[in-house]
Scaffold this motif. Sequence first.
Motif, PDB file in Angstrom:
ATOM      1  N   THR A  57       4.189 -11.339   4.505  1.00 28.62           N
ATOM      2  CA  THR A  57       5.182 -11.759   3.518  1.00 28.62           C
ATOM      3  C   THR A  57       6.307 -10.732   3.400  1.00 28.62           C
ATOM      4  O   THR A  57       7.493 -11.086   3.331  1.00 28.62           O
ATOM      5  N   ALA A  58       5.940  -9.452   3.396  1.00 29.86           N
ATOM      6  CA  ALA A  58       6.950  -8.394   3.331  1.00 29.86           C
ATOM      7  C   ALA A  58       7.852  -8.418   4.554  1.00 29.86           C
ATOM      8  O   ALA A  58       9.074  -8.222   4.443  1.00 29.86           O
ATOM      9  N   GLN A  59       7.274  -8.670   5.722  1.00 33.08           N
ATOM     10  CA  GLN A  59       8.064  -8.738   6.949  1.00 33.08           C
ATOM     11  C   GLN A  59       9.051  -9.903   6.902  1.00 33.08           C
ATOM     12  O   GLN A  59      10.206  -9.770   7.319  1.00 33.08           O
ATOM     13  N   LYS A  60       8.622 -11.032   6.380  1.00 36.44           N
ATOM     14  CA  LYS A  60       9.522 -12.183   6.255  1.00 36.44           C
ATOM     15  C   LYS A  60      10.685 -11.866   5.319  1.00 36.44           C
ATOM     16  O   LYS A  60      11.832 -12.239   5.586  1.00 36.44           O
ATOM     17  N   ASP A  61      10.388 -11.179   4.234  1.00 40.41           N
ATOM     18  CA  ASP A  61      11.424 -10.767   3.287  1.00 40.41           C
ATOM     19  C   ASP A  61      12.427  -9.851   3.981  1.00 40.41           C
ATOM     20  O   ASP A  61      13.651 -10.005   3.842  1.00 40.41           O
ATOM     21  N   LEU A  62      11.917  -8.898   4.746  1.00 37.81           N
ATOM     22  CA  LEU A  62      12.793  -7.979   5.485  1.00 37.81           C
ATOM     23  C   LEU A  62      13.685  -8.735   6.457  1.00 37.81           C
ATOM     24  O   LEU A  62      14.898  -8.459   6.551  1.00 37.81           O
ATOM     25  N   GLN A  63      13.115  -9.703   7.173  1.00 34.84           N
ATOM     26  CA  GLN A  63      13.881 -10.488   8.153  1.00 34.84           C
ATOM     27  C   GLN A  63      15.013 -11.265   7.488  1.00 34.84           C
ATOM     28  O   GLN A  63      16.092 -11.430   8.069  1.00 34.84           O
ATOM     29  N   GLU A  64      14.768 -11.742   6.285  1.00 35.26           N
ATOM     30  CA  GLU A  64      15.804 -12.494   5.573  1.00 35.26           C
ATOM     31  C   GLU A  64      16.967 -11.592   5.163  1.00 35.26           C
ATOM     32  O   GLU A  64      18.105 -12.052   5.047  1.00 35.26           O
ATOM     33  N   ARG A  65      16.682 -10.321   4.959  1.00 33.36           N
ATOM     34  CA  ARG A  65      17.723  -9.370   4.559  1.00 33.36           C
ATOM     35  C   ARG A  65      18.451  -8.792   5.772  1.00 33.36           C
ATOM     36  O   ARG A  65      19.659  -8.640   5.765  1.00 33.36           O
ATOM     37  N   TYR A  66      17.652  -8.430   6.804  1.00 28.37           N
ATOM     38  CA  TYR A  66      18.197  -7.805   8.007  1.00 28.37           C
ATOM     39  C   TYR A  66      17.536  -8.448   9.235  1.00 28.37           C
ATOM     40  O   TYR A  66      16.426  -8.084   9.603  1.00 28.37           O
ATOM     41  N   LEU A 188      12.570  -0.556   1.943  1.00 30.75           N
ATOM     42  CA  LEU A 188      11.153  -0.636   2.302  1.00 30.75           C
ATOM     43  C   LEU A 188      10.305  -0.877   1.061  1.00 30.75           C
ATOM     44  O   LEU A 188       9.404  -1.730   1.053  1.00 30.75           O
ATOM     45  N   ARG A 189      10.591  -0.126   0.018  1.00 32.84           N
ATOM     46  CA  ARG A 189       9.828  -0.267  -1.228  1.00 32.84           C
ATOM     47  C   ARG A 189       9.956  -1.685  -1.793  1.00 32.84           C
ATOM     48  O   ARG A 189       8.956  -2.279  -2.220  1.00 32.84           O
ATOM     49  N   GLU A 190      11.161  -2.224  -1.789  1.00 29.77           N
ATOM     50  CA  GLU A 190      11.378  -3.545  -2.384  1.00 29.77           C
ATOM     51  C   GLU A 190      10.600  -4.628  -1.666  1.00 29.77           C
ATOM     52  O   GLU A 190       9.954  -5.468  -2.305  1.00 29.77           O
ATOM     53  N   MET A 192       7.953  -4.350   0.167  1.00 33.38           N
ATOM     54  CA  MET A 192       6.514  -4.153   0.014  1.00 33.38           C
ATOM     55  C   MET A 192       6.051  -4.497  -1.403  1.00 33.38           C
ATOM     56  O   MET A 192       5.046  -5.194  -1.587  1.00 33.38           O
ATOM     57  N   VAL A 193       6.784  -4.030  -2.396  1.00 32.23           N
ATOM     58  CA  VAL A 193       6.408  -4.315  -3.785  1.00 32.23           C
ATOM     59  C   VAL A 193       6.523  -5.806  -4.083  1.00 32.23           C
ATOM     60  O   VAL A 193       5.664  -6.391  -4.759  1.00 32.23           O
ATOM     61  N   ASN A 194       7.553  -6.456  -3.570  1.00 34.01           N
ATOM     62  CA  ASN A 194       7.704  -7.893  -3.782  1.00 34.01           C
ATOM     63  C   ASN A 194       6.542  -8.678  -3.204  1.00 34.01           C
ATOM     64  O   ASN A 194       6.233  -9.783  -3.662  1.00 34.01           O
ATOM     65  N   ALA A 195       5.879  -8.117  -2.186  1.00 31.46           N
ATOM     66  CA  ALA A 195       4.742  -8.780  -1.550  1.00 31.46           C
ATOM     67  C   ALA A 195       3.414  -8.425  -2.233  1.00 31.46           C
ATOM     68  O   ALA A 195       2.360  -8.892  -1.794  1.00 31.46           O
ATOM     69  N   GLY A 196       3.468  -7.592  -3.283  1.00 34.36           N
ATOM     70  CA  GLY A 196       2.255  -7.289  -4.034  1.00 34.36           C
ATOM     71  C   GLY A 196       1.710  -5.891  -3.872  1.00 34.36           C
ATOM     72  O   GLY A 196       0.742  -5.519  -4.541  1.00 34.36           O
ATOM     73  N   PHE A 197       2.318  -5.089  -2.997  1.00 39.12           N
ATOM     74  CA  PHE A 197       1.844  -3.729  -2.769  1.00 39.12           C
ATOM     75  C   PHE A 197       2.288  -2.804  -3.908  1.00 39.12           C
ATOM     76  O   PHE A 197       3.263  -3.083  -4.604  1.00 39.12           O
ATOM     77  N   GLN A 198       1.571  -1.694  -4.047  1.00 37.71           N
ATOM     78  CA  GLN A 198       1.974  -0.616  -4.929  1.00 37.71           C
ATOM     79  C   GLN A 198       2.361   0.580  -4.066  1.00 37.71           C
ATOM     80  O   GLN A 198       1.672   0.893  -3.090  1.00 37.71           O
ATOM     81  N   PRO A 199       3.459   1.274  -4.418  1.00 46.15           N
ATOM     82  CA  PRO A 199       3.888   2.433  -3.636  1.00 46.15           C
ATOM     83  C   PRO A 199       3.211   3.710  -4.114  1.00 46.15           C
ATOM     84  O   PRO A 199       3.005   3.917  -5.314  1.00 46.15           O
ATOM     85  N   GLU A 203       4.559   9.639  -1.651  1.00 41.09           N
ATOM     86  CA  GLU A 203       4.756   9.410  -0.213  1.00 41.09           C
ATOM     87  C   GLU A 203       5.569   8.129  -0.031  1.00 41.09           C
ATOM     88  O   GLU A 203       5.082   7.050  -0.360  1.00 41.09           O
ATOM     89  N   TRP A 204       6.767   8.251   0.520  1.00 36.88           N
ATOM     90  CA  TRP A 204       7.625   7.073   0.639  1.00 36.88           C
ATOM     91  C   TRP A 204       7.045   6.020   1.582  1.00 36.88           C
ATOM     92  O   TRP A 204       7.407   4.839   1.501  1.00 36.88           O
ATOM     93  N   TRP A 205       6.132   6.399   2.445  1.00 41.44           N
ATOM     94  CA  TRP A 205       5.633   5.520   3.503  1.00 41.44           C
ATOM     95  C   TRP A 205       4.335   4.799   3.146  1.00 41.44           C
ATOM     96  O   TRP A 205       3.937   3.874   3.838  1.00 41.44           O
TER      97      TRP A 205
END
Length: 235
Positions: A57-66, A188-190, A192-199, A203-205
């Motif tokens: 889901t996070a990857q799909k979000d990234l693809q829509e942006r870039y 990256l944070r956005e 991942m967080v939008n997909a349900g992850f916690q940062p 550690e930024w990664w």
Amino acid sequence: MKPYKLIPIQECGEPLLPIPSEIFAFVLPHPYAKVGAPYGDKSPFYLRESVLNSLVTAQKDLQERYSGWRIQIFDAYRPIAVQRFMVDHTFRELVQASGLALETLTAKQQQEIWEQVYGFWAVPSDDPATPPPHSTGSAVDVTLVDETGQPVDMGSQIDELSPRSFPGHFADSQLPQEQQYHRHRQLLREVMVNAGFQPHPHEWWHFCLGDQMWAWLVNQEDPARGAIARYGAIA
């Protein structure tokens, strides 16, 4: 003991699944295997089923942006034996970088170096109640690559033992290049967080979903949630 280790675990039994290389980019050769970490027949490019679905889901979000950009997997599932190896490896590296020798370290020097190590690495605990996050298959270390497959500059390397690893290190910088680093980290944070992850706070990664750290971070945001972990260590 770090506070998130007090979160109870109710193992849900989800399987580990391979991260599809046709969707994500991988850091190869794998950096820990390259220095001799004992993976055996295990692979670092695995995650629990629901965690993997959220990463897609996070990857799909990234693809829509870039268009053409991909999440690059640095590390995901990490057996406890690998965690122990990397903790010891990092200790030795820090000793060498300090111009010291293992054989002549004082007790104070050992303590100071171990504090640095455990500032970034989880304790390789065999206790089922306190597993290292990556050993649960629900934590993942990630960065970004652009449409040409080149790494996006995040301002520091993954696993760098310095203040630059903190997610917001460049947030207040007035330098254009460092502002760009921060924008990349925020992107990256956005996704991942939008997909349900916690940062991870330091550690930024590092992102997690369903483990003790995830539950603790969720409860910090909303104590009424009473979140608990659903993933324990996988042997």
